[in-house]
Design a protein around this motif. Structure first.
Motif, mmCIF file in Angstrom:
data_model
loop_
_atom_site.group_PDB
_atom_site.id
_atom_site.type_symbol
_atom_site.label_atom_id
_atom_site.label_comp_id
_atom_site.label_asym_id
_atom_site.label_seq_id
_atom_site.Cartn_x
_atom_site.Cartn_y
_atom_site.Cartn_z
ATOM 1 N N PHE A 143 -58.162 3.685 65.383
ATOM 2 C CA PHE A 143 -56.790 3.248 65.160
ATOM 3 C C PHE A 143 -56.684 1.733 64.956
ATOM 4 O O PHE A 143 -55.649 1.247 64.500
ATOM 5 C CB PHE A 143 -55.899 3.698 66.319
ATOM 6 C CG PHE A 143 -55.709 5.190 66.364
ATOM 7 C CD1 PHE A 143 -54.696 5.792 65.641
ATOM 8 C CD2 PHE A 143 -56.561 5.988 67.115
ATOM 9 C CE1 PHE A 143 -54.528 7.172 65.669
ATOM 10 C CE2 PHE A 143 -56.399 7.363 67.160
ATOM 11 C CZ PHE A 143 -55.373 7.966 66.419
ATOM 12 N N ASN A 144 -57.748 0.978 65.282
ATOM 13 C CA ASN A 144 -57.784 -0.454 64.951
ATOM 14 C C ASN A 144 -58.006 -0.679 63.461
ATOM 15 O O ASN A 144 -57.775 -1.773 62.961
ATOM 16 C CB ASN A 144 -58.917 -1.157 65.711
ATOM 17 C CG ASN A 144 -58.603 -1.347 67.175
ATOM 18 O OD1 ASN A 144 -57.590 -0.868 67.670
ATOM 19 N ND2 ASN A 144 -59.483 -2.058 67.883
ATOM 20 N N ASP A 439 -61.517 2.619 74.623
ATOM 21 C CA ASP A 439 -62.395 1.572 75.152
ATOM 22 C C ASP A 439 -61.565 0.331 75.452
ATOM 23 O O ASP A 439 -60.626 0.007 74.707
ATOM 24 C CB ASP A 439 -63.488 1.216 74.136
ATOM 25 C CG ASP A 439 -64.428 2.365 73.849
ATOM 26 O OD1 ASP A 439 -65.452 2.468 74.535
ATOM 27 O OD2 ASP A 439 -64.126 3.163 72.935
ATOM 28 N N ASN A 440 -61.968 -0.395 76.495
ATOM 29 C CA ASN A 440 -61.252 -1.617 76.854
ATOM 30 C C ASN A 440 -62.217 -2.615 77.463
ATOM 31 O O ASN A 440 -63.224 -2.223 78.054
ATOM 32 C CB ASN A 440 -60.132 -1.304 77.846
ATOM 33 C CG ASN A 440 -59.006 -2.304 77.764
ATOM 34 O OD1 ASN A 440 -59.133 -3.434 78.231
ATOM 35 N ND2 ASN A 440 -57.887 -1.895 77.160
ATOM 36 N N VAL A 445 -62.826 -8.481 72.364
ATOM 37 C CA VAL A 445 -64.095 -8.264 71.664
ATOM 38 C C VAL A 445 -63.997 -7.195 70.579
ATOM 39 O O VAL A 445 -64.944 -7.038 69.780
ATOM 40 C CB VAL A 445 -65.206 -7.863 72.660
ATOM 41 C CG1 VAL A 445 -65.511 -9.005 73.616
ATOM 42 C CG2 VAL A 445 -64.828 -6.601 73.425
ATOM 43 N N PHE A 446 -62.888 -6.470 70.492
ATOM 44 C CA PHE A 446 -62.816 -5.345 69.568
ATOM 45 C C PHE A 446 -62.213 -5.770 68.232
ATOM 46 O O PHE A 446 -61.122 -6.351 68.166
ATOM 47 C CB PHE A 446 -62.003 -4.200 70.181
ATOM 48 C CG PHE A 446 -62.685 -3.567 71.360
ATOM 49 C CD1 PHE A 446 -63.692 -2.625 71.179
ATOM 50 C CD2 PHE A 446 -62.331 -3.932 72.649
ATOM 51 C CE1 PHE A 446 -64.329 -2.054 72.263
ATOM 52 C CE2 PHE A 446 -62.964 -3.366 73.748
ATOM 53 C CZ PHE A 446 -63.975 -2.428 73.556
ATOM 54 N N HIS A 461 -58.898 -12.787 64.934
ATOM 55 C CA HIS A 461 -58.218 -12.308 66.130
ATOM 56 C C HIS A 461 -58.827 -10.980 66.573
ATOM 57 O O HIS A 461 -58.762 -9.987 65.844
ATOM 58 C CB HIS A 461 -56.721 -12.146 65.870
ATOM 59 C CG HIS A 461 -56.039 -13.400 65.439
ATOM 60 N ND1 HIS A 461 -55.799 -14.461 66.289
ATOM 61 C CD2 HIS A 461 -55.568 -13.780 64.222
ATOM 62 C CE1 HIS A 461 -55.201 -15.431 65.640
ATOM 63 N NE2 HIS A 461 -55.059 -15.061 64.374
ATOM 64 N N LEU A 462 -59.419 -10.962 67.750
ATOM 65 C CA LEU A 462 -60.012 -9.760 68.319
ATOM 66 C C LEU A 462 -59.076 -9.185 69.380
ATOM 67 O O LEU A 462 -58.240 -9.902 69.952
ATOM 68 C CB LEU A 462 -61.375 -10.090 68.935
ATOM 69 C CG LEU A 462 -62.410 -10.682 67.981
ATOM 70 C CD1 LEU A 462 -63.674 -11.074 68.742
ATOM 71 C CD2 LEU A 462 -62.738 -9.707 66.860
ATOM 72 N N TRP A 463 -59.230 -7.901 69.658
ATOM 73 C CA TRP A 463 -58.346 -7.215 70.589
ATOM 74 C C TRP A 463 -59.099 -6.804 71.846
ATOM 75 O O TRP A 463 -60.332 -6.729 71.874
ATOM 76 C CB TRP A 463 -57.734 -5.989 69.922
ATOM 77 C CG TRP A 463 -56.808 -6.331 68.796
ATOM 78 C CD1 TRP A 463 -56.347 -7.566 68.452
ATOM 79 C CD2 TRP A 463 -56.245 -5.409 67.858
ATOM 80 N NE1 TRP A 463 -55.515 -7.487 67.371
ATOM 81 C CE2 TRP A 463 -55.427 -6.178 66.975
ATOM 82 C CE3 TRP A 463 -56.331 -4.038 67.656
ATOM 83 C CZ2 TRP A 463 -54.718 -5.592 65.924
ATOM 84 C CZ3 TRP A 463 -55.610 -3.457 66.622
ATOM 85 C CH2 TRP A 463 -54.814 -4.235 65.763
#
Length: 477
Positions: A143-144, A439-440, A445-446, A461-463
């Motif tokens: 979904f990212n 995942d979190n 880092v995502f 920009h990482l989530w």
């Protein structure tokens, strides 16, 4: 023509003929009947006899019907004879004389069947070789919507359609044997990028990987010492690389599998089962995954101890490894301990609870000029609603305080996964899976579909997290 159908036709004709004969005989008795009536009154005894004689016309009808029965019986015999001829004609058999060329279609088919049967007998019965396979393919959506379709901190699943794994398993049982697992697809691509085949040059990522190929020998000592020599998957971890008879509970691999443990080793192993409750394994190998760029040829020591009750409803396995795995630092050792407890409570049938804890520490300038350590824990809750429907829930965390196993930044990562597996009843060996995973991380880092830094090649920009939904089909035989 089906032999069973022709036999049934013949049987029905016999039945019809028999019923007709019985009916005719009954009518004949009605036409030529002798009736005797006896009346008894105390001592006197009176006997009255009445005789009915068939007329000439009735006798002719009886003779005609008898002739028809005879004709029907003759037709039945002729039909039975034809059925036997047809059965002989459709019998599939190889040529009667060995080495002769087949003359009919039946002989061609029979010869092929015999050849296939002989091959199977030679492989299975005479040579003890068995061949199995597995195919895992499906679709996964992140979904990212990350640039490059990369699912961060995943072993080998990615965004989009994919051939997750194709596996060919060839094995020979017996005192001396071998095991080989040839993998294809995304699994092979990821394994070949991270591991070392043996003592040859690293070939980089590719869509084929000989993941396992080792010899086996059972030494006749005590209950038998099982020896292995070659390349094999690691003993550590609750999860493994799928084969036809060993599927993980969840479709995706966990954080401990991907970040905390090795994949394969090249070396030797020896295993021994002491009794129904205790078994142990020990071995020597070249270290984690790619020793050509890691340990300078230093040996690593591995061991495993398994404890379980009589019916194996409760078991505990502890695995460990120790040895050099740092290039240019042969005295810097990496030590790992991994414990796995499995419980199948009798008061809740079809429930499996499994817990894994991993701790590892590596000496020397591993990252930022100092040593590093990492640890993690995973919990599995698996329940079979029916023999065909299974639910598997996995929750885990992975602490990489030095950033040695993730991105170089110290962080703690956690995930939760829900997988439903359904055995398709119409096709033996076909499994459908639906999985949702979150995942979190304590750090951003995502990746996502944001702008890319042209210098570093990463997102501006990482989530903190990512969510994925996957649907897969697995066919194993």
């Amino acid at each position: 023509m089906d032999r069973r159908k022709t036999t049934r036709v013949a049987a029905r004709l016999h039945l019809i003929a028999g019923v007709a004969v019985i009916g005719l005989l009954c009518n004949a008795n009605a036409w030529a009947e002798t009736t005797t009536t006896t009346t008894t009154k105390h001592h006197p005894k009176t006997v009255t006899t009445t005789t009915v004689v068939a007329s000439t016309t009735e006798q002719q009808r009886l003779d005609a019907l008898s002739g028809q029965v005879s004709n029907l019986q003759k037709q039945t015999d002729d039909t039975t004879s034809e059925v036997r001829k047809i059965e002989q004609a459709i019998t599939v058999a190889p040529p009667a004389v060995a080495g002769a060329k087949p003359a009919t279609i039946g002989e061609h088919v029979g010869l092929v069947e015999k050849d296939v049967s002989d091959i199977k007998k030679n492989l299975s019965d005479n040579l003890g070789i068995s061949v199995h396979a597995l195919v895992d393919a499906g679709y996964e959506h992140n979904f990212n919507q990350p640039n490059g379709n990369v699912n961060v901190y995943r072993a080998w699943d990615e965004d989009g359609f994919q051939l997750t794994q194709g596996n060919l398993h060839i094995e020979r049982d017996g005192t001396v044997g071998f095991v080989s697992d040839l993998n294809f697809g995304q699994v092979a691509n990821s394994i070949s990028a991270a591991t070392h085949y043996s003592n040859t040059s690293h070939v980089g990522p590719q869509w084929f990987d000989p993941t396992q190929y080792y010899l086996t020998y059972t030494a006749p000592i005590g209950s038998g010492i099982s020896l292995q020599a070659g390349r094999f998957v690691t003993m550590m971890g609750a999860e493994t690389i799928n084969t036809y008879n060993n599927l993980n509970f969840n479709e995706s691999r966990g954080l401990l599998f991907n970040l905390g443990e090795p994949l394969t080793h090249t070396g030797i192993r020896a295993g021994y089962t002491f009794n129904d409750y205790v078994s142990a394994t020990a071995g020597l190998n070249n270290g984690w995954d790619d020793p050509a760029t890691a340990n300078n040829g230093g040996l690593n020591y591995e061991g495993a101890l398994t404890l379980n009750n009589k019916d194996k409803s409760l078991s505990f396995v502890v695995n460990s490894m120790w040895g050099p795995n740092l290039l240019g630092k042969s005295n810097s050792n990496l030590g790992t301990i991994d414990g796995i407890a499995t419980w199948k409570p009798s008061f809740i049938p079809n429930l499996t609870l499994q817990t894994e804890y991993l701790y590892a520490s590596e000496e020397g300038p591993v990252i930022n000029g100092h040593s590093a350590s990492w640890q993690g824990m995973a919990q599995y809750l698996v329940y079979d609603f029916t023999p065909s429907l299974e639910s598997a829930t996995r929750g885990e965390f992975f602490q990489d305080k030095d950033g040695a196993r993730t991105t170089g930044t110290g962080q703690t990562v956690w995930e939760i996964t829900q997988t439903f597996s359904y055995k398709i009843p119409e096709v033996t060996g076909l499994l459908a899976r639906l999985e949702y995973r979150h995942d979190n991380s304590s750090e951003n880092v995502f990746t996502n579909n944001g702008l890319i830094n042209p210098v570093t090649g990463t997102n501006y920009h990482l989530w903190h997290g990512q969510d994925t939904l996957a649907a897969n089909f697995i066919y194993a035989f």
